[in-house]
Each structure stands twice: as structure tokens, then as C-alpha cells.
Write a protein that holds these residues in place. Structure first.
Motif: not given
Length: 352
Positions: A7-14, A136-137
Motif C-alpha cells: 500500500i505505501p508503495k502504491i501511494k508513492m506512484v499514485a 508484485k502488483h
């Protein structure tokens, strides 16, 4: 389901972030790219080979220009500096990977070996893929995400409407002293199902970034209402008098495993060794937390004092203003609002 660690990594690239702006530009230019996020390049010197040191402040424009080269780009984990570019990755080749392309195989193995965040952009498929540890996402098309989120909103709001109807039926039966344990467990089961559905869609809402602010507000509104309802029902019907922290623990425990069946819910409420038949046969009486919240909106500490004095809704329903005023924190105004609120609810339900 998306791992919570991602989740924090997804926020980084939102969308709305500077990093995402650079990534979108790279995708549109049909470049392939590979990014590794770490603070200490020397600690990973066995994996990072060649390239050249930059040590420059981060900007989308700089990242775009550096992506024209074939090697990996190294950024610090706070995405404030570009550390190196055109770096070749040499992770342990024995590490497992399901990827086929060389860039993606190196990315997945590097994430596994270092435990760091790695990101790739596929030149041919124009897909952004995140790797972190063993996770992985792939980022989704924004329009597809928005459509999926609004479909989920429709489902969640429909389920919430049904949950409200069940709560209203239970409230009616509470004044008649006819609530069965099965009614309570089924309502909590449905509430937990809604919370699990919201948890499943959360990563995709986060992935939409600034584009998803409106649906995020609608989903958070439902989440807050359902969570508050679950807390009050558990406080009302738990066999022990649960603290707020214990209530949160019960909700968390029920949400970790699906389906949250009625027997397991009854056990978490403190009813031991019950059967399906028992759920229908056991009559339960609420303490009165939900009633006090609805009719008086008094602070929780004051509500606790009222519950300690009257023990349950049946006793509270027959309390007069003078009796209520003997409770610490209940003055004449609050006592009057409680008495009048209870009477109003009785009148609306047609029972006295």
C-alpha cells in the motif's frame, strides 16, 4: 488481494505525485525503464554493477531524460534524489521469478534479494509493475479503476441499506425484549463482510490518487458508519463488558478470516459452546449504548456511567428523569433528552 505491505508503495506512484508524472511521460514516450529505490548503494554493491553516480535532486524531467538509457535508475527511498543511472542489476539468479523479460526478471529478483522497492515499465505493453520483497502488483488503467470502484460503491451502499434495515428491526425488538442472539450475529456478520469488501477495494482507490478523491470520500463515509455500528453492537451485546480496545480487537479478528460465521461471532461475543439452534433460542438484552448514542449523543464516558447504573436497556427504558440525574455527568437537560428520546422511539415503533 493486494498485500498490505504494498500500500505505501502504491501511494508513492499514485496520480498526483511527481513520480507518477514522470512514469506517465515515460510510458507515453514508449520507453522501457527500471527503477530501484534504496538509500545505501554501497550495501548493494554486489547487485549494482556499472553505471554512473549522479547524486542529483529528483525531478520528473530528469527522470524522463535518464530513462532513455537502458540500465536501471537508482533513487533514494523518499524519492528526493536520483543516485545513479545506467546501472546493471545482477541479483542472485537462483531466486524464483515468474517473469519472462530480462528487465522484469532482474527487477523481481532484486526486490526479493534486497527487500527494497523496484519498479519496471514495459516498453511494449506500456504496463507499470511494482515489486517489493516477495510481492508484485501491476498498476491498472485509471478509467478501468474508476469504473470498478464505482461498481463497488453501488454494491457497498446497497449492502449498507440492508444492514440499516436489520438494525432497525433489532431496535424494534429491543423495546419488546424479543431480540434473539442470531439477529445480532447475522448483523455483525454482514457488517464485517462490508468492511472486508472495503478493505479489498482500498488499494485500488489509493492507486487512483487525486483522481479518486470523490469515490474515496463516499467509501470512507460507509466505512465510518459501519465501523461505528459494529462497535456499538459489540458493546451492547458482548457477554463481558468490552473496552473500546477489546471491541476493536474483536472486529479485527472477525475480519481476518472469511466467512465470519454466526457461531464464531457468538464466541467472540462471549457465548461459548453454542449451536445453530442456540442462536435462535437465546434471548439477549442490549446494555443501551446505541440508544444513548441516538437519543442523547452523550460522551462515551458518561454513557458508561449510565450503563453502570442501569445495566441494560430494559432498566434504562423505565428510568425517569430524577433517576437519570443521579448518574455522574447527567444533568437535567441530558436526563430530559434521554427520557423524551426513549418515549419518541417507542411512539414511532408503536409500542409502549
Amino acid at each position: 488481494m493486494v498485500a498490505s505491505e504494498l500500500i505505501p508503495k502504491i501511494k508513492m506512484v499514485a496520480p498526483g505525485t511527481l513520480l507518477r508524472r514522470a512514469l506517465d511521460d515515460i510510458v507515453m514516450a514508449e520507453f522501457g525503464a527500471l527503477f530501484v529505490f534504496l538509500d545505501d548503494t554501497q550495501a548493494q554493491e554486489e547487485i549494482l554493477q556499472g553505471g554512473f553516480y549522479i547524486g542529483s535532486s529528483f525531478s520528473p524531467e530528469k527522470l524522463y531524460e535518464l530513462a532513455k538509457m537502458d540500465g536501471a535508475i537508482i533513487l533514494d527511498e523518499s524519492v528526493t534524489r536520483i543516485l545513479a543511472a545506467n546501472v546493471q542489476l545482477a541479483p542472485d539468479s537462483s531466486l524464483p521469478t515468474d517473469e519472462t523479460g530480462m528487465r522484469h526478471r532482474a527487477a523481481e529478483r532484486t526486490a526479493r534479494q534486497t527487500g527494497k522497492f523496484v519498479l519496471t515499465i514495459s516498453r511494449r505493453r506500456k504496463v507499470i509493475t511494482l515489486y517489493y520483497r516477495d510481492h508484485k502488483h501491476q498498476l491498472h488503467d485509471i478509467n478501468h479503476l474508476i469504473t470498478r470502484i464505482y461498481q463497488t460503491i453501488g454494491t457497498v451502499e446497497r449492502y449498507k441499506g440492508n444492514l440499516d434495515k436489520k438494525a432497525a428491526r433489532i431496535q424494534r425488538d429491543e423495546f419488546l425484549d424479543q431480540v434473539q442472539l442470531v439477529q445480532v450475529t447475522e448483523l455483525i456478520r454482514d457488517g464485517v463482510a462490508i468492511m472486508n469488501l472495503l478493505a479489498e477495494i482500498d488499494p485500488y482507490v489509493i492507486e487512483t490518487g487525486t483522481e479518486g478523491r470523490l469515490p474515496a470520500m463516499r467509501l470512507n463515509s460507509v466505512r465510518e458508519e459501519v465501523d461505528a455500528m459494529l462497535q456499538l453492537f459489540i458493546k451492547d451485546y458482548g457477554v463481558p463488558k468490552y473496552t473500546d480496545a477489546e471491541v476493536a480487537g474483536v472486529i479485527d479478528a472477525l475480519g481476518r478470516r472469511e466467512p465470519a460465521d454466526s457461531i464464531r461471532i457468538a464466541n467472540h461475543l462471549g457465548w461459548r459452546a453454542v449451536t445453530e439452534t442456540d442462536l435462535h433460542d437465546i434471548a439477549v438484552t442490549p446494555r443501551g449504548y446505541r440508544l444513548l448514542k441516538q437519543v442523547a449523543k452523550i460522551p462515551l464516558a458518561t454513557a458508561e456511567n449510565v450503563i453502570d447504573r442501569f445495566e441494560n436497556l430494559t432498566n434504562l427504558g423505565f428510568a425517569d428523569k430524577d433517576a437519570l440525574m443521579t448518574v455522574e455527568g447527567i444533568g437535567e437537560k441530558r436526563a430530559k433528552s434521554i427520557v423524551e428520546g426513549i418515549q419518541l422511539m417507542r411512539d414511532r415503533g408503536g409500542y409502549r
